[in-house]
Design a protein around this motif. Structure first.
Motif, PDB file in Angstrom:
ATOM      1  N   ALA A 373       0.833  -1.206   0.000  1.00 28.35           N
ATOM      2  CA  ALA A 373       0.000   0.000   0.000  1.00 28.35           C
ATOM      3  C   ALA A 373       0.867   1.256   0.000  1.00 28.35           C
ATOM      4  O   ALA A 373       0.538   2.243  -0.664  1.00 28.35           O
ATOM      5  CB  ALA A 373      -0.937  -0.003   1.210  1.00 28.35           C
ATOM      6  N   SER A 374       1.976   1.231   0.736  1.00 28.22           N
ATOM      7  CA  SER A 374       2.884   2.381   0.768  1.00 28.22           C
ATOM      8  C   SER A 374       3.449   2.659  -0.620  1.00 28.22           C
ATOM      9  O   SER A 374       3.569   3.816  -1.032  1.00 28.22           O
ATOM     10  CB  SER A 374       4.029   2.119   1.754  1.00 28.22           C
ATOM     11  OG  SER A 374       3.535   1.961   3.069  1.00 28.22           O
ATOM     12  N   SER A 485      -5.228   2.819  -1.654  1.00 26.16           N
ATOM     13  CA  SER A 485      -3.924   2.619  -1.007  1.00 26.16           C
ATOM     14  C   SER A 485      -3.849   3.365   0.319  1.00 26.16           C
ATOM     15  O   SER A 485      -3.869   2.757   1.398  1.00 26.16           O
ATOM     16  CB  SER A 485      -2.801   3.074  -1.937  1.00 26.16           C
ATOM     17  OG  SER A 485      -3.002   4.417  -2.377  1.00 26.16           O
ATOM     18  N   ALA A 486      -3.803   4.691   0.276  1.00 23.15           N
ATOM     19  CA  ALA A 486      -3.574   5.482   1.487  1.00 23.15           C
ATOM     20  C   ALA A 486      -4.750   5.412   2.457  1.00 23.15           C
ATOM     21  O   ALA A 486      -4.561   5.114   3.645  1.00 23.15           O
ATOM     22  CB  ALA A 486      -3.304   6.935   1.107  1.00 23.15           C
ATOM     23  N   ILE A 487      -5.970   5.679   1.984  1.00 25.04           N
ATOM     24  CA  ILE A 487      -7.121   5.704   2.880  1.00 25.04           C
ATOM     25  C   ILE A 487      -7.424   4.311   3.406  1.00 25.04           C
ATOM     26  O   ILE A 487      -7.772   4.128   4.576  1.00 25.04           O
ATOM     27  CB  ILE A 487      -8.355   6.296   2.175  1.00 25.04           C
ATOM     28  CG1 ILE A 487      -8.037   7.696   1.630  1.00 25.04           C
ATOM     29  CG2 ILE A 487      -9.537   6.347   3.120  1.00 25.04           C
ATOM     30  CD1 ILE A 487      -7.538   8.672   2.678  1.00 25.04           C
ATOM     31  N   GLN A 552       2.264  -4.921  -8.549  1.00 27.66           N
ATOM     32  CA  GLN A 552       2.799  -5.412  -7.273  1.00 27.66           C
ATOM     33  C   GLN A 552       1.709  -5.424  -6.203  1.00 27.66           C
ATOM     34  O   GLN A 552       1.692  -6.296  -5.329  1.00 27.66           O
ATOM     35  CB  GLN A 552       4.001  -4.571  -6.834  1.00 27.66           C
ATOM     36  CG  GLN A 552       3.716  -3.108  -6.503  1.00 27.66           C
ATOM     37  CD  GLN A 552       3.317  -2.862  -5.071  1.00 27.66           C
ATOM     38  OE1 GLN A 552       3.712  -3.604  -4.183  1.00 27.66           O
ATOM     39  NE2 GLN A 552       2.535  -1.807  -4.826  1.00 27.66           N
ATOM     40  N   TYR A 553       0.793  -4.467  -6.276  1.00 25.14           N
ATOM     41  CA  TYR A 553      -0.300  -4.422  -5.297  1.00 25.14           C
ATOM     42  C   TYR A 553      -1.246  -5.607  -5.502  1.00 25.14           C
ATOM     43  O   TYR A 553      -1.630  -6.283  -4.539  1.00 25.14           O
ATOM     44  CB  TYR A 553      -1.063  -3.105  -5.439  1.00 25.14           C
ATOM     45  CG  TYR A 553      -2.077  -2.857  -4.352  1.00 25.14           C
ATOM     46  CD1 TYR A 553      -1.741  -2.166  -3.202  1.00 25.14           C
ATOM     47  CD2 TYR A 553      -3.391  -3.319  -4.474  1.00 25.14           C
ATOM     48  CE1 TYR A 553      -2.673  -1.927  -2.201  1.00 25.14           C
ATOM     49  CE2 TYR A 553      -4.334  -3.093  -3.487  1.00 25.14           C
ATOM     50  CZ  TYR A 553      -3.967  -2.395  -2.351  1.00 25.14           C
ATOM     51  OH  TYR A 553      -4.891  -2.180  -1.359  1.00 25.14           O
ATOM     52  N   LEU A 554      -1.610  -5.864  -6.748  1.00 27.20           N
ATOM     53  CA  LEU A 554      -2.554  -6.937  -7.037  1.00 27.20           C
ATOM     54  C   LEU A 554      -1.974  -8.308  -6.729  1.00 27.20           C
ATOM     55  O   LEU A 554      -2.674  -9.209  -6.259  1.00 27.20           O
ATOM     56  CB  LEU A 554      -2.991  -6.876  -8.503  1.00 27.20           C
ATOM     57  CG  LEU A 554      -3.723  -5.601  -8.945  1.00 27.20           C
ATOM     58  CD1 LEU A 554      -4.062  -5.669 -10.423  1.00 27.20           C
ATOM     59  CD2 LEU A 554      -4.982  -5.381  -8.117  1.00 27.20           C
TER      60      LEU A 554
END
Length: 586
Positions: A373-374, A485-487, A552-554
């Motif tokens: 997420a970062s 990501s952030a929230i 990379q997130y998925l």
């Protein structure tokens, strides 16, 4: 065998022999003697046993008394801890118990502060040409009009989050917001000294950084219910996203008179809303619990802050000077190389000190999906930054448009961002189903970048054919990826860690923006007159950048439970490692 010998044998040994005692009356005398012998032996045995039992009882009594003392002590400590937790609970509830209208207006004030922080970067981008002429900056120094603010803003974010933990968050917010207003006003009058102007911009970045973590801290505790909290955090995050675009509009309108009015309008907004916040936000004190073994000043983590600042400053400085002086110049290589050992030293230091004394507690890495997420936070702001600065410069230098015309042309990004951000209130799945929203948002940004590649700078009808739909698709995708990501990260981390998490996401956004802007600046070379050399290469790079971060997130995303389950799971993972949460109170 003699009668004596029989009498002196152990009663236990007789139990294994044929019964000596029988029911015949003639044997009564013998049986009586045997029984009497057994009684005597048992009496002796019991005497010894009783002595041992007395000693055992005495030991048990001592142990029981010791246990009672321990239990009383444990009960006292438990009672004190419960009272302490109740105090912290009451501290948080005092914000949650405010009326809904009051909480919503305070959230609006926090959003204005976030909006102004971002405006100080995006809005100034429209005015850099006039500012550089007034304060006599060389071409290679123009970038510092923007960088001086964003660099200090990023460097002090985590330290500001630490201050929000150690001191009342409302004081940190109000002081930072008010000082930012005063500095903005002073900056509008300092137009004869480039050093004075740039120093004031840097100090403004420090003041602005104080409002972000404290705003997240206060928002999380004002809205403790998870579903409502996610929606409010989305609105707070949307304010920053909108600031990227509407900052250009605000600056364009102000520049109809003079760019100085841009800083003066920001000053008026800061002071006005600080005064309103002072009267509407109750003083709840700090969540800090005094520890006689660790003074408050030691928990500021001064060493960690200095190392982190050194790493961020050298890294952003290198990326700023690289496109200007060349990637092989000493002004790029020296700070760039130095930034990495400083970054390693920072994370090493943070892992070795107690989490409650760390500006970035090692326990934060126990939050589900925090690493991916970062990294994904670095998708949204680079899209806005690269497209806005490139088009704003292109429209003014190549098409000779006025700032207000430039602001109007880029305005669709802000309008769409506002609409999509508001949509999350009715469609919370944008936050709660981040795997899907991240994929959709990434595809929208990539589609927008492809349109911008072939826009040829938006000349004539190409603006409506390429730029306009690109601004709509890209801004919608940027808002969605930022929320995913952030929230989402802030929502799923324990509330007591929200300030640190909020600061960390902003740091990552600033770093990502610095990297992508440096790459874009390197493509510009001596100028931006050729869109194929500048625009296309920049947007192709953004396509690759976005695709890598989305993939990379998925790939590594882990489906979390409910926010409450994730909060407890994070606390359990921290406890299992024998550490604490890294916050001032628990």
């Amino acid at each position: 065998m003699s009668e004596h010998s029989t009498l002196t044998e152990s009663p236990l040994s007789n139990m294994n022999e044929k019964p000596i005692i029988n029911n015949n009356n003639n044997d009564n005398d013998n049986s009586t003697l045997i029984n009497q012998s057994g009684i005597l032996n048992n009496t002796n045995t019991n005497t010894n046993t009783n002595t041992n039992n007395d000693k055992l009882k005495q030991n048990l009594i001592i142990d029981e008394e010791s246990q009672i003392v321990k239990n009383n002590s444990s009960s006292l400590n438990k009672q004190l801890n419960e009272e302490e937790n109740q105090n912290n609970h009451n501290h948080n509830n005092s914000l949650a118990k405010l009326s809904q209208a009051r909480k919503n207006f305070l959230l609006f004030i926090f959003s204005v502060a976030t909006f102004i922080d971002i405006c100080n970067v995006s809005g100034v981008a429209v005015a850099v040409a006039q500012i550089s002429q007034d304060i006599h900056l060389d071409t290679s120094q123009i970038v510092w009009i923007i960088t001086s603010y964003s660099l200090c803003f990023a460097a002090f974010l985590l330290f500001a989050g630490r201050l929000s933990d150690l001191f009342p968050a409302q004081i940190i917010f109000e002081v930072g917001f008010f000082i930012l207003g005063i500095l903005s006003l002073v900056t509008s009058f300092v137009t004869s000294s480039k050093y004075g102007f740039l120093i004031l911009r840097g100090l403004g970045g420090i003041a602005g950084s104080m409002t972000i973590p404290s705003a997240y801290h206060l928002t999380v505790h004002m809205f403790p219910e998870p579903a409502e909290q996610q929606g409010k955090l989305a609105l707070l995050g949307m304010a920053g996203a909108i600031g990227n675009v509407l900052g250009l509009v605000l600056a364009g309108i102000c520049m109809l008179a003079n760019y100085r009015w841009f800083f003066r309008v920001l000053a008026i907004l800061c002071v006005l809303f600080t005064v309103l916040c002072f009267f509407l936000l109750p003083f709840t004190g700090s969540t800090y619990v005094p520890d006689p073994n660790t003074p408050r000043w030691k928990r500021l983590d001064i060493i960690g802050v200095l190392i982190m600042m050194g790493s961020l400053i050298t890294f952003i400085l290198a990326l700023t000077q690289g496109p200007i002086d060349g990637w092989g110049s000493a002004s790029f290589i020296a700070p760039f190389v130095l930034s990495f050992p400083l970054a390693i030293a920072f994370f090493f230091w943070e892992s070795k000190i107690p989490p409650k004394s760390a500006v970035l507690p090692s326990s934060i890495w126990q939050i589900t999906n925090i690493v991916i997420a970062s990294l994904a936070v670095g998708i949204a702001f680079p899209y806005w930054a690269t497209s806005q600065i490139l088009y704003a410069t292109w429209f003014q230098e190549v098409f000779r448009w006025k700032p207000i015309h430039v602001a109007a042309a880029i305005l669709p990004q802000g309008i769409v961002g506002l609409l999509v951000g508001g949509m999350t209130q009715a469609v919370p799945q944008v936050i709660t189903k981040p795997r899907y929203s991240m994929a959709i948002g990434g595809l929208l940004i990539i589609a927008a970048e492809l349109l911008q590649v072939f826009s040829d700078g938006g000349a004539g009808k190409d603006y409506w054919k390429y730029c306009f739909p690109a601004f709509i698709l890209g801004s919608a995708g940027a808002v969605v990826t930022y929320f995913a990501s952030a929230i989402n990260l802030i929502s799923y981390c324990p509330p007591e860690m929200a300030g640190v998490a909020g600061a960390w996401t902003q740091v990552m956004a600033q770093i990502a923006g610095a990297i992508t802007l440096a790459v874009q600046a390197s493509f510009e070379g001596a100028g931006i007159s050729n869109w194929k050399l500048v625009g296309r290469r920049s947007f192709y790079f953004q396509i690759a950048w976005t695709a890598i971060l989305v993939i990379q997130y998925l790939v590594f995303y882990k489906t979390p439970g409910t926010p409450e389950e994730e909060h407890e799971a994070t606390r359990q993972r921290i406890a299992a490692k024998g550490g604490d949460s890294g916050v001032i109170s628990e």
